[in-house]
Design a protein around this motif. Sequence first.
Motif, PDB file in Angstrom:
ATOM      1  N   ASN A 126       0.839  -1.195   0.000  1.00 21.72           N
ATOM      2  CA  ASN A 126       0.000   0.000   0.000  1.00 21.72           C
ATOM      3  C   ASN A 126       0.877   1.249   0.000  1.00 21.72           C
ATOM      4  O   ASN A 126       1.904   1.311   0.687  1.00 21.72           O
ATOM      5  CB  ASN A 126      -0.900  -0.033   1.241  1.00 21.72           C
ATOM      6  N   ARG A 127       0.483   2.262  -0.766  1.00 20.74           N
ATOM      7  CA  ARG A 127       1.273   3.498  -0.885  1.00 20.74           C
ATOM      8  C   ARG A 127       1.123   4.425   0.320  1.00 20.74           C
ATOM      9  O   ARG A 127       1.816   5.446   0.394  1.00 20.74           O
ATOM     10  CB  ARG A 127       0.866   4.240  -2.159  1.00 20.74           C
ATOM     11  N   GLY A 128       0.256   4.074   1.255  1.00 21.83           N
ATOM     12  CA  GLY A 128       0.103   4.866   2.471  1.00 21.83           C
ATOM     13  C   GLY A 128      -1.074   5.811   2.409  1.00 21.83           C
ATOM     14  O   GLY A 128      -1.391   6.392   1.374  1.00 21.83           O
ATOM     15  N   PHE A 129      -1.712   5.979   3.553  1.00 24.15           N
ATOM     16  CA  PHE A 129      -2.892   6.829   3.685  1.00 24.15           C
ATOM     17  C   PHE A 129      -2.512   8.267   4.024  1.00 24.15           C
ATOM     18  O   PHE A 129      -3.107   9.218   3.540  1.00 24.15           O
ATOM     19  CB  PHE A 129      -3.785   6.248   4.794  1.00 24.15           C
ATOM     20  N   GLY A 130      -1.506   8.417   4.867  1.00 20.17           N
ATOM     21  CA  GLY A 130      -1.063   9.742   5.293  1.00 20.17           C
ATOM     22  C   GLY A 130       0.265  10.127   4.670  1.00 20.17           C
ATOM     23  O   GLY A 130       0.617   9.676   3.576  1.00 20.17           O
ATOM     24  N   TYR A 131       1.017  10.948   5.384  1.00 25.50           N
ATOM     25  CA  TYR A 131       2.320  11.390   4.889  1.00 25.50           C
ATOM     26  C   TYR A 131       3.206  11.699   6.084  1.00 25.50           C
ATOM     27  O   TYR A 131       2.729  11.959   7.197  1.00 25.50           O
ATOM     28  CB  TYR A 131       2.181  12.631   3.989  1.00 25.50           C
ATOM     29  N   HIS A 132       4.498  11.685   5.833  1.00 26.90           N
ATOM     30  CA  HIS A 132       5.450  11.935   6.920  1.00 26.90           C
ATOM     31  C   HIS A 132       6.743  12.480   6.324  1.00 26.90           C
ATOM     32  O   HIS A 132       7.101  12.154   5.203  1.00 26.90           O
ATOM     33  CB  HIS A 132       5.729  10.639   7.681  1.00 26.90           C
ATOM     34  N   ALA A 133       7.428  13.334   7.068  1.00 26.27           N
ATOM     35  CA  ALA A 133       8.698  13.972   6.669  1.00 26.27           C
ATOM     36  C   ALA A 133       8.449  15.026   5.594  1.00 26.27           C
ATOM     37  O   ALA A 133       8.721  16.214   5.810  1.00 26.27           O
ATOM     38  CB  ALA A 133       9.723  12.941   6.220  1.00 26.27           C
ATOM     39  N   TYR A 134       7.973  14.606   4.421  1.00 24.81           N
ATOM     40  CA  TYR A 134       7.605  15.555   3.367  1.00 24.81           C
ATOM     41  C   TYR A 134       6.101  15.822   3.463  1.00 24.81           C
ATOM     42  O   TYR A 134       5.293  14.908   3.352  1.00 24.81           O
ATOM     43  CB  TYR A 134       7.992  14.974   2.001  1.00 24.81           C
ATOM     44  N   LYS A 135       5.733  17.079   3.696  1.00 26.83           N
ATOM     45  CA  LYS A 135       4.322  17.435   3.896  1.00 26.83           C
ATOM     46  C   LYS A 135       3.622  17.553   2.539  1.00 26.83           C
ATOM     47  O   LYS A 135       3.128  18.610   2.133  1.00 26.83           O
ATOM     48  CB  LYS A 135       4.208  18.757   4.660  1.00 26.83           C
ATOM     49  N   GLY A 136       3.616  16.455   1.818  1.00 29.87           N
ATOM     50  CA  GLY A 136       2.988  16.461   0.510  1.00 29.87           C
ATOM     51  C   GLY A 136       3.080  15.099  -0.137  1.00 29.87           C
ATOM     52  O   GLY A 136       3.722  14.177   0.382  1.00 29.87           O
ATOM     53  N   ARG A 137       2.428  14.976  -1.273  1.00 28.47           N
ATOM     54  CA  ARG A 137       2.519  13.778  -2.104  1.00 28.47           C
ATOM     55  C   ARG A 137       2.545  14.228  -3.552  1.00 28.47           C
ATOM     56  O   ARG A 137       1.616  14.885  -4.009  1.00 28.47           O
ATOM     57  CB  ARG A 137       1.358  12.825  -1.855  1.00 28.47           C
ATOM     58  N   THR A 138       3.598  13.865  -4.238  1.00 25.62           N
ATOM     59  CA  THR A 138       3.787  14.269  -5.628  1.00 25.62           C
ATOM     60  C   THR A 138       3.849  13.028  -6.513  1.00 25.62           C
ATOM     61  O   THR A 138       4.823  12.282  -6.476  1.00 25.62           O
ATOM     62  CB  THR A 138       5.085  15.093  -5.771  1.00 25.62           C
ATOM     63  N   GLY A 139       2.802  12.790  -7.267  1.00 27.67           N
ATOM     64  CA  GLY A 139       2.763  11.664  -8.187  1.00 27.67           C
ATOM     65  C   GLY A 139       2.430  10.329  -7.558  1.00 27.67           C
ATOM     66  O   GLY A 139       2.047   9.388  -8.243  1.00 27.67           O
ATOM     67  N   ILE A 140       2.594  10.209  -6.247  1.00 29.06           N
ATOM     68  CA  ILE A 140       2.262   8.992  -5.499  1.00 29.06           C
ATOM     69  C   ILE A 140       1.163   9.373  -4.507  1.00 29.06           C
ATOM     70  O   ILE A 140       1.438   9.945  -3.453  1.00 29.06           O
ATOM     71  CB  ILE A 140       3.481   8.419  -4.748  1.00 29.06           C
ATOM     72  N   TRP A 141      -0.074   9.087  -4.857  1.00 27.81           N
ATOM     73  CA  TRP A 141      -1.201   9.622  -4.091  1.00 27.81           C
ATOM     74  C   TRP A 141      -1.541   8.746  -2.886  1.00 27.81           C
ATOM     75  O   TRP A 141      -1.248   7.545  -2.856  1.00 27.81           O
ATOM     76  CB  TRP A 141      -2.423   9.747  -5.010  1.00 27.81           C
ATOM     77  N   PRO A 142      -2.170   9.318  -1.855  1.00 28.21           N
ATOM     78  CA  PRO A 142      -2.602   8.533  -0.691  1.00 28.21           C
ATOM     79  C   PRO A 142      -3.609   7.464  -1.118  1.00 28.21           C
ATOM     80  O   PRO A 142      -4.495   7.721  -1.929  1.00 28.21           O
ATOM     81  CB  PRO A 142      -3.224   9.572   0.240  1.00 28.21           C
TER      82      PRO A 142
END
Length: 423
Positions: free
Chosen positions: A396-412
């Motif tokens: 799974n690509r992950g629901f949230g985010y960590h370290a980088y406050k964003g998602r670029t091209g790899i969506w939650p």
Amino acid sequence: MLRFLLLGIVLLFIEFYSYQAFKLYFKRFSTRLIYIIVSVLLVVFIAYGFSTFDPKTPDMHWSLWSGALVLLLYLPKLIITVLLLCEDIVRIVLGVSSYLKREYINWNIKDPSKKLKSDEDGFLPSRRKFVSNIALGIASIPFISVLHGITIGRYRFQVYEHIIEFEDLPVAFDGFRFTQLSDIHCGSFDNLEKLQHAVDLINSQRSDALLFTGDLVNSVASEMNPWLSTFQNIRPHTFGKFSILGNHDYGTYARWETKELEEENFKAICNLSDQMGFQLLRNEHVRLTKEGQSICIVGVENWGTNGKFMKYGNLDAATEGVGASDFKILMSHDPSHWEAKVLEHPKQFQLTLSGHTHGSQFGIEIPGFLRWSPVQYIYKQWAGLYEQMGKYLYVNRGFGYHAYKGRTGIWPEITVIELRLKK
């Protein structure tokens, strides 16, 4: 101290070249001064954000914004630096070549009045504006992409649906659907409305069970306080909701004054699963029964090949009383566990579910054409479905985010998998 000095030199080098591109377009001194002042202020803000980082507090937003700004500003500037540096190398080569050629010609000319004079513009050819145009044009692509990732991408929840066929799936579970979530990292969230939208997406799936594969928090249990009621709105599933622990859920990344405080935090994190309506599996399994047939949901604690991650997962303990012929879905947070221990385990795990990588939260995915992320140089299996020896792994690509406050091209990601009996 030395590494900070080297980092400062690198940053000055990058800023110098970025300024070279900027000043070609802005001739006025006041405009250039504004650029310098803004650049200095942003560096100060980034430094302040990183200096406030404390994994023991649920408020990590300053440091997360700093990490986002580093990627937003310095990835484009790095591209500009590389391109202009390449141009400078060419300029030096051309300058040296022109100088040697002129000196060779002059050496054979006896009349001083006929000797070739050096270029009035100097030793090096002047910088060409079109190279700066190319550099700025290329740099704008990651800048816009990262900006989108920070403002929109981190909450751009996607539902990924997959059908997987098995020859040994019990007939009663033909068509069984479950939702997988992973890497919530609730301490990074800052938008309740967006989070509620994601929960609504989860609830709208026609799933029989829900499986969460770890990293509920960044480090401390109190991160969940603002969001607990929202996650409690995840509807009951017919066959239940199950969870495991990820590497962040042990609280070991925080600095604790006493061992007792660390243990209290860990217990509180474990209790969050119960408060959310999930059954936490710690090297254990549950058997789901339908029409007299069953499948096993096996959950292990974190186990990763990387030396900095804990190896608490115990497949033998988790499958005590389970036969090799039983159909099993294994929940194991770190996908490196699959090739290292799971694939050749005698208990035969037909499907393993993992997360952990986040897909690096940065990459390119064009189905059937291109799939790239920097995390692929660390993890062989980093996002999506993999198959070996008739066994499957889904990362799974992950629901949230960590370290980088964003998602670029790899969506939650919200994953929905349907099990089918292979005809």
